[in-house]
Design an enzyme around this catalytic site. Structure first.
Site, PDB file in Angstrom:
ATOM      1  CE1 TYR A 128      -3.714   2.475   0.563  1.00 52.22           C
ATOM      2  CE2 TYR A 128      -2.482   3.214   2.479  1.00 52.22           C
ATOM      3  CZ  TYR A 128      -3.513   3.391   1.585  1.00 52.22           C
ATOM      4  OH  TYR A 128      -4.347   4.468   1.693  1.00 52.22           O
TER       5      TYR A 128
ATOM      6  CE  LYS B 286      -3.557   5.342  -1.523  1.00 52.76           C
ATOM      7  NZ  LYS B 286      -4.508   5.997  -2.457  1.00 52.76           N
TER       8      LYS B 286
END
Length: 277
Positions: free
Chosen positions: A173, A177
């Site tokens: 993740y 990002k």
């Protein structure tokens, strides 16, 4: 000495003295049925924009639509779709642009993660997390480009995360990002000649009813208080409305000189989670 203002000038949009708001702007927001996406949609509509939003699940979109005043409801277009499904997002952007005449802005708000820690997340988890965050963002911006150019320029806001620049679990993740933050800076350079601004916003931990931090606050108040005390010098997480205001500012003409920026909205939060670094 020459005047510093001398030299070629680019066409500039007129911005009146007061807050120019978003009245009349045409914006696509992905993931607008709940949480931050919903907050962005509601604020844009309140400011007078025309908004198209998509999300998975008809119920959330229907609830959003039903909760709006009639005048705002008339300026909202919704569609139930999965942004990772080939062609669906592109078709939605085209539908919105045709309905509104063109587009002035887009917000890539859909995001999320699949898989657990590094040893538990397999290659499919990494690919799915990347596609949901970075892949959908790239496809959204590419689909919107012809319409933003037709409008004479516009604004793109990519919703990244505190996890994109402050390390913590999960790695897949955070990597996705982080890529969105880099993408904003890169596209700002590439699309700048078309008067298209691109910026990234990184929310900190947000207190959203029914989501992670709200559940922790209700189910384990001691752990929640320890997290806030250790990582949030402001004494509380940010709210979706606080983040939405930053997003709407970047979409507005008041931010006409801001492009390629990474704007954290996290109340100076330290670690992304109780796990720390």
């Amino acid at each position: 000495m020459g005047n510093v203002d001398e030299g070629p000038r680019h066409a500039e949009r007129s911005v009146r003295a007061g807050w120019p708001g978003m009245r009349g702007k045409r914006v696509v927001v992905t993931g607008g049925s709940r949480g931050l996406g919903e907050g962005i949609v509601r604020l844009l509509l309140a400011e007078g924009a025309r908004v198209a939003t998509c999300a998975r699940g008809k119920a959330g979109l229907a609830a959003l639509d039903a909760s709006l005043p009639g005048e705002e409801r008339a300026r909202l277009l919704t569609e139930d779709l999965d942004v990772t499904e080939p062609g669906r997002l592109e078709d939605f952007v085209t539908t919105a642009a045709k309905r509104f005449g063109t587009l002035d802005g887009v917000v890539a708000c859909v995001g999320g993660s699949r898989g657990g820690g590094f040893e538990q997340a397999d290659a499919a988890d990494w690919a799915a997390t990347w596609d949901l965050n970075v892949g959908h963002t790239v496809r959204l911006v590419r689909a919107a480009l012809p319409y933003l150019r037709a409008a004479g320029g516009g604004s793109v806001v990519l919703i990244s995360s505190i996890s994109g620049w402050k390390p913590g679990r999960s790695a897949q993740y955070g990597a996705a990002k982080s890529a969105q933050i880099h993408l904003a800076a890169s596209l700002a350079r590439e699309l700048g000649p078309d008067n298209i601004r691109v910026n990234a916003v990184s929310p900190g931990s947000m207190l959203i009813p029914g989501r992670r931090w709200d559940r922790l606050r209700r189910e384990d108040p001691g752990a929640y208080d320890r997290f806030v005390g250790a990582e949030l010098p402001g004494g509380r997480p940010v709210t979706p409305h606080e983040v939405a205001r930053a997003v709407v500012f970047l979409l507005s003409d008041w931010a006409s000189g801001v492009s390629g920026a990474h704007l954290p909205v996290d109340r100076a939060q330290n670690a992304p989670s109780p796990d720390g670094y």
